[in-house]
Design an enzyme around this catalytic site. Sequence first.
Site, PDB file in Angstrom:
ATOM      1  CE  LYS A  25       6.663   4.985   3.397  1.00 57.41           C
ATOM      2  NZ  LYS A  25       6.296   3.628   3.781  1.00 57.41           N
TER       3      LYS A  25
HETATM    4  N1  PPE Z   1       3.526   0.477   8.107  1.00 52.16           N
HETATM    5  C1  PPE Z   1       4.593   0.281   7.302  1.00 52.16           C
HETATM    6  C2  PPE Z   1       5.765  -0.420   7.818  1.00 52.16           C
HETATM    7  C3  PPE Z   1       4.538   0.769   5.990  1.00 52.16           C
HETATM    8  O1  PPE Z   1       5.594   0.587   5.204  1.00 52.16           O
HETATM    9  C4  PPE Z   1       3.386   1.422   5.526  1.00 52.16           C
HETATM   10  C5  PPE Z   1       3.326   1.938   4.124  1.00 52.16           C
HETATM   11  C6  PPE Z   1       2.300   1.597   6.413  1.00 52.16           C
HETATM   12  C7  PPE Z   1       2.424   1.125   7.697  1.00 52.16           C
HETATM   13  C8  PPE Z   1       1.058   2.345   6.003  1.00 52.16           C
HETATM   14  O2  PPE Z   1       1.325   3.733   5.868  1.00 52.16           O
HETATM   15  P1  PPE Z   1       0.504   4.656   4.853  1.00 52.16           P
HETATM   16  O3  PPE Z   1       0.914   4.278   3.485  1.00 52.16           O
HETATM   17  O4  PPE Z   1       0.888   6.049   5.209  1.00 52.16           O
HETATM   18  O5  PPE Z   1      -0.940   4.397   5.092  1.00 52.16           O
HETATM   19  N2  PPE Z   1       4.062   1.192   3.198  1.00 52.16           N
HETATM   20  C9  PPE Z   1       4.394   1.796   1.930  1.00 52.16           C
HETATM   21  C10 PPE Z   1       5.467   1.029   1.199  1.00 52.16           C
HETATM   22  C11 PPE Z   1       5.125  -0.302   0.680  1.00 52.16           C
HETATM   23  C12 PPE Z   1       6.253  -0.861  -0.164  1.00 52.16           C
HETATM   24  O6  PPE Z   1       6.252  -2.092  -0.395  1.00 52.16           O
HETATM   25  O7  PPE Z   1       7.102  -0.104  -0.615  1.00 52.16           O
HETATM   26  C13 PPE Z   1       3.154   2.039   1.095  1.00 52.16           C
HETATM   27  O8  PPE Z   1       2.113   1.453   1.327  1.00 52.16           O
HETATM   28  O9  PPE Z   1       3.240   2.890   0.204  1.00 52.16           O
END
Ligand code: PPE
Length: 305
Positions: free
Chosen positions: A158
């Site tokens: 990430k």
């Molecule tokens: N894919 C991406 C690209 C992504 O950024 C997130 C989280 C997810 C999947 C889902 O991952 P999880 O949160 O572990 O279930 N995106 C984060 C950032 C959003 C933002 O705008 O900043 C979030 O949801 O916290």
Amino acid sequence: MTFGEGKIWMDGEFVDWADAKVHVMSHVIHYGSGIFEGLRCYSTPNGPAVFRLQEHIARLYDSARIYRMEIPFSPEELEEAILATVRINGLTSCYIRPLVFRGLGGMGVNPLNCPVQCMIAAWSWGKYLGDEAMENGVSVRIASWRRAAPNTFPSLAKACGNYLNSQLVKMEALQDGYDEGIALDHAGRVSEGSGENIFVVRSGVIYTPPSSSSILPGITRHCVFTLARDLDIRIHQQEIPREALYIADEIFFSGTAAEITPVTRVDQIPIGTGSRGPVTEKIQSEFFRIVEGRTEDRHGWFTAV
Ligand code: PPE
């Protein structure tokens, strides 16, 4: 506490929001050399609690390993710092953003001479895709931008730089009047939203792209697997062709910020009946029952603040 107020944890101590600064010559600003997490703290009947704290910290350390960053704190210290950030700001329900980045240590691509710095901020953040979205769902388009191909930008990290691609996807979708964009991977298969994992329901079975489809391995995605099993709903990781979205019975997103959000239109085609479907509703309501503390935390997902 709204965005822009309170205290931020920076390299081991709390500073006022206005003083949490970095130098403009920090490596991260020029080269995107940072990794981060996003967590939520929920207000439960037993007090505020952070959702899946250990899993988020573990993923942060995975991201650090991929980018050869030595985090100058132990996982336990960062977990404690996250809880302390919620506490000191008097927050109950909030979003938490830890970021680890390469600071000031000289210019040039080589990041190894720059100090690794850490910060944690917390603030109230409501429904990511709008208040209406949870029930009515969102309208999305397939992005003209692809996700990065394998062995280019690692999607299992990430990393800040990855979000340039997400920004292209998001801006294009908003510009064209959609709520969100869905990116395909290098091979043209469904990958994920700009900040969410995606799930497709067909004939009562849930499908989601595997980690080889350039996705971030979402922690909420993991919750969906667990909840589907709890609810006796079959769920598979499988490569998904674009057109499978158009003929799906239901589609939904998962993410820390997005939580569980139904997708009701793709490229202006209504998905199923064009409203939130029954499988989505089951997963979504079970998710909210747990995070709002209306049922037992049977999987041990919470850490009390
Ligand atoms: N894919 C991406 C690209 C992504 O950024 C997130 C989280 C997810 C999947 C889902 O991952 P999880 O949160 O572990 O279930 N995106 C984060 C950032 C959003 C933002 O705008 O900043 C979030 O949801 O916290």
